[in-house]
Design a protein around this motif. Sequence first.
Motif, PDB file in Angstrom:
ATOM      1  N   HIS A  61     -32.613  34.563  19.603  1.00 35.93           N
ATOM      2  CA  HIS A  61     -31.264  34.121  19.280  1.00 35.93           C
ATOM      3  C   HIS A  61     -30.949  32.887  20.109  1.00 35.93           C
ATOM      4  CE1 HIS A  61     -26.823  34.069  20.087  1.00 35.93           C
ATOM      5  NE2 HIS A  61     -26.829  34.119  18.770  1.00 35.93           N
ATOM      6  N   ARG A  62     -30.314  31.927  19.489  1.00 35.84           N
ATOM      7  CA  ARG A  62     -29.851  30.740  20.188  1.00 35.84           C
ATOM      8  C   ARG A  62     -28.360  30.588  19.944  1.00 35.84           C
ATOM      9  NH1 ARG A  62     -34.589  30.815  21.626  1.00 35.84           N
ATOM     10  NH2 ARG A  62     -35.875  29.042  22.167  1.00 35.84           N
ATOM     11  N   LEU A  63     -27.619  30.354  21.019  1.00 34.74           N
ATOM     12  CA  LEU A  63     -26.212  29.981  20.916  1.00 34.74           C
ATOM     13  C   LEU A  63     -26.181  28.464  21.037  1.00 34.74           C
ATOM     14  CD1 LEU A  63     -23.188  30.502  20.752  1.00 34.74           C
ATOM     15  CD2 LEU A  63     -23.193  30.921  23.226  1.00 34.74           C
ATOM     16  N   LEU A  64     -25.835  27.802  19.964  1.00 38.30           N
ATOM     17  CA  LEU A  64     -25.859  26.344  19.898  1.00 38.30           C
ATOM     18  C   LEU A  64     -24.443  25.797  19.816  1.00 38.30           C
ATOM     19  CD1 LEU A  64     -28.646  26.134  17.166  1.00 38.30           C
ATOM     20  CD2 LEU A  64     -28.950  25.913  19.645  1.00 38.30           C
ATOM     21  N   SER A  65     -24.297  24.581  20.276  1.00 37.26           N
ATOM     22  CA  SER A  65     -23.010  23.901  20.167  1.00 37.26           C
ATOM     23  C   SER A  65     -22.972  23.110  18.875  1.00 37.26           C
ATOM     24  CB  SER A  65     -22.800  22.961  21.351  1.00 37.26           C
ATOM     25  OG  SER A  65     -22.642  23.705  22.535  1.00 37.26           O
ATOM     26  N   GLY A  66     -21.790  23.026  18.310  1.00 33.18           N
ATOM     27  CA  GLY A  66     -21.614  22.283  17.074  1.00 33.18           C
ATOM     28  C   GLY A  66     -20.727  21.073  17.274  1.00 33.18           C
ATOM     29  N   VAL A  67     -19.994  20.748  16.237  1.00 35.10           N
ATOM     30  CA  VAL A  67     -19.058  19.631  16.246  1.00 35.10           C
ATOM     31  C   VAL A  67     -17.650  20.210  16.339  1.00 35.10           C
ATOM     32  CG1 VAL A  67     -18.166  17.668  14.921  1.00 35.10           C
ATOM     33  CG2 VAL A  67     -20.597  18.240  14.815  1.00 35.10           C
ATOM     34  N   VAL A  68     -16.846  19.640  17.216  1.00 37.93           N
ATOM     35  CA  VAL A  68     -15.450  20.054  17.342  1.00 37.93           C
ATOM     36  C   VAL A  68     -14.591  18.807  17.151  1.00 37.93           C
ATOM     37  CG1 VAL A  68     -13.723  21.199  18.784  1.00 37.93           C
ATOM     38  CG2 VAL A  68     -16.134  21.811  19.034  1.00 37.93           C
ATOM     39  N   THR A  69     -13.756  18.834  16.114  1.00 36.73           N
ATOM     40  CA  THR A  69     -12.862  17.703  15.851  1.00 36.73           C
ATOM     41  C   THR A  69     -11.410  18.166  15.893  1.00 36.73           C
ATOM     42  OG1 THR A  69     -12.829  18.011  13.450  1.00 36.73           O
ATOM     43  CG2 THR A  69     -14.599  16.612  14.355  1.00 36.73           C
ATOM     44  N   ARG A  70     -10.521  17.221  16.088  1.00 44.18           N
ATOM     45  CA  ARG A  70      -9.085  17.528  16.146  1.00 44.18           C
ATOM     46  C   ARG A  70      -8.613  18.203  14.870  1.00 44.18           C
ATOM     47  NH1 ARG A  70      -5.980  15.384  19.866  1.00 44.18           N
ATOM     48  NH2 ARG A  70      -4.172  15.208  18.514  1.00 44.18           N
ATOM     49  N   LYS A  71      -9.100  17.730  13.729  1.00 45.75           N
ATOM     50  CA  LYS A  71      -8.589  18.259  12.458  1.00 45.75           C
ATOM     51  C   LYS A  71      -9.021  19.707  12.198  1.00 45.75           C
ATOM     52  CE  LYS A  71     -12.300  16.342   9.667  1.00 45.75           C
ATOM     53  NZ  LYS A  71     -12.675  15.392   8.658  1.00 45.75           N
ATOM     54  N   GLN A  72      -9.996  20.211  12.948  1.00 41.57           N
ATOM     55  CA  GLN A  72     -10.441  21.594  12.771  1.00 41.57           C
ATOM     56  C   GLN A  72      -9.481  22.608  13.392  1.00 41.57           C
ATOM     57  OE1 GLN A  72     -14.285  21.546  14.629  1.00 41.57           O
ATOM     58  NE2 GLN A  72     -15.310  20.736  12.818  1.00 41.57           N
ATOM     59  N   LEU A  73      -8.643  22.145  14.301  1.00 34.90           N
ATOM     60  CA  LEU A  73      -7.766  23.056  15.028  1.00 34.90           C
ATOM     61  C   LEU A  73      -6.309  22.794  14.674  1.00 34.90           C
ATOM     62  CD1 LEU A  73      -9.402  22.707  18.567  1.00 34.90           C
ATOM     63  CD2 LEU A  73      -9.758  24.542  16.914  1.00 34.90           C
ATOM     64  N   PRO A  74      -5.509  23.862  14.586  1.00 33.03           N
ATOM     65  CA  PRO A  74      -4.075  23.649  14.392  1.00 33.03           C
ATOM     66  C   PRO A  74      -3.478  23.028  15.660  1.00 33.03           C
ATOM     67  CG  PRO A  74      -4.528  25.968  14.787  1.00 33.03           C
ATOM     68  CD  PRO A  74      -5.853  25.270  14.685  1.00 33.03           C
ATOM     69  N   ARG A  75      -2.259  22.585  15.576  1.00 31.89           N
ATOM     70  CA  ARG A  75      -1.629  21.893  16.704  1.00 31.89           C
ATOM     71  C   ARG A  75      -1.696  22.724  17.993  1.00 31.89           C
ATOM     72  NH1 ARG A  75       4.428  19.368  17.134  1.00 31.89           N
ATOM     73  NH2 ARG A  75       4.051  18.385  19.139  1.00 31.89           N
ATOM     74  N   THR A  76      -1.340  24.012  17.911  1.00 34.93           N
ATOM     75  CA  THR A  76      -1.389  24.878  19.093  1.00 34.93           C
ATOM     76  C   THR A  76      -2.817  24.995  19.601  1.00 34.93           C
ATOM     77  OG1 THR A  76       0.485  26.118  18.225  1.00 34.93           O
ATOM     78  CG2 THR A  76      -0.786  27.164  19.972  1.00 34.93           C
ATOM     79  N   GLY A  77      -3.777  25.114  18.688  1.00 31.10           N
ATOM     80  CA  GLY A  77      -5.182  25.202  19.072  1.00 31.10           C
ATOM     81  C   GLY A  77      -5.662  23.952  19.788  1.00 31.10           C
ATOM     82  N   ARG A  78      -5.214  22.782  19.317  1.00 31.12           N
ATOM     83  CA  ARG A  78      -5.583  21.518  19.976  1.00 31.12           C
ATOM     84  C   ARG A  78      -5.027  21.473  21.391  1.00 31.12           C
ATOM     85  NH1 ARG A  78      -4.207  19.350  14.817  1.00 31.12           N
ATOM     86  NH2 ARG A  78      -2.220  18.597  15.631  1.00 31.12           N
ATOM     87  N   LEU A  79      -3.802  21.940  21.553  1.00 25.82           N
ATOM     88  CA  LEU A  79      -3.174  21.943  22.867  1.00 25.82           C
ATOM     89  C   LEU A  79      -3.937  22.877  23.815  1.00 25.82           C
ATOM     90  CD1 LEU A  79      -0.894  21.112  24.772  1.00 25.82           C
ATOM     91  CD2 LEU A  79       0.441  23.012  23.859  1.00 25.82           C
ATOM     92  N   LEU A  80      -4.217  24.085  23.379  1.00 27.12           N
ATOM     93  CA  LEU A  80      -4.964  25.036  24.209  1.00 27.12           C
ATOM     94  C   LEU A  80      -6.355  24.512  24.541  1.00 27.12           C
ATOM     95  CD1 LEU A  80      -3.923  28.404  22.552  1.00 27.12           C
ATOM     96  CD2 LEU A  80      -3.254  27.557  24.804  1.00 27.12           C
ATOM     97  N   VAL A 110      -7.762  23.809  28.418  1.00 30.23           N
ATOM     98  CA  VAL A 110      -8.935  24.431  29.047  1.00 30.23           C
ATOM     99  C   VAL A 110     -10.032  23.402  29.321  1.00 30.23           C
ATOM    100  CG1 VAL A 110      -8.455  26.704  28.087  1.00 30.23           C
ATOM    101  CG2 VAL A 110     -10.039  25.185  26.886  1.00 30.23           C
ATOM    102  N   GLY A 111      -9.713  22.132  29.109  1.00 30.14           N
ATOM    103  CA  GLY A 111     -10.670  21.081  29.429  1.00 30.14           C
ATOM    104  C   GLY A 111     -11.646  20.757  28.324  1.00 30.14           C
ATOM    105  N   GLY A 112     -11.366  21.233  27.113  1.00 28.30           N
ATOM    106  CA  GLY A 112     -12.264  20.958  25.988  1.00 28.30           C
ATOM    107  C   GLY A 112     -12.247  19.494  25.584  1.00 28.30           C
ATOM    108  N   ARG A 113     -13.366  19.047  25.078  1.00 28.40           N
ATOM    109  CA  ARG A 113     -13.494  17.663  24.609  1.00 28.40           C
ATOM    110  C   ARG A 113     -14.005  17.681  23.171  1.00 28.40           C
ATOM    111  NH1 ARG A 113     -10.969  17.166  28.642  1.00 28.40           N
ATOM    112  NH2 ARG A 113     -11.551  16.118  30.540  1.00 28.40           N
TER     113      ARG A 113
END
Length: 169
Positions: free
Chosen positions: A119-138, A142-145
């Motif tokens: 099993h591999r835990l891999l990182s993907g792509v995280v964009t602003r449009k994937q998260l709702p406003r509250t999710g973007r703030l959180l 937490v230091g996410g980029r």
Amino acid sequence: MNVLVGYATAHGSTRGIAERLAARLSQAGLKAEARDMSTVDDADAYGAFVLGSAVHGQAWLVPAEDFVRANADVLGPRPVWIFSVGMPGALRGPWKRLAPKEAPAIIERLPGDLPFRGHRLLSGVVTRKQLPRTGRLLFHLVGGRFGDYRDWAAIDAWAAEIATELGCG
């Protein structure tokens, strides 16, 4: 040998990883194809499986879980590898140290008793449009980029390991 690189994706990162794995397995001499697991009609046509899903709430997406449940009898005796795509690469600081704890939680929540070789835990792509406003703030708090955190060299190396285990490469 026919290899299914099956995926369930939310925003496309997992599909991209699956396509890369299938391409590398094909280059190693295997007949591999990347397909959305919800479109696979005959799992019995494959001799090996590399299955992956985007992770939401430390769990695979429902189409991936459904595929595993529906094909448990086919998957059981055949070689299976799994991967999960989340955002550990996007995390910073103390949150980054929590990322390794996510893999066991994901595996524990897989349906049935799926036997797998790795099993591999891999990182993907995280964009602003994937998260709702509250999710973007959180995420920001937490230091996410935002960005593309797929590690293509690690993905290629894993494909080479799988090909070797299947007698190619």
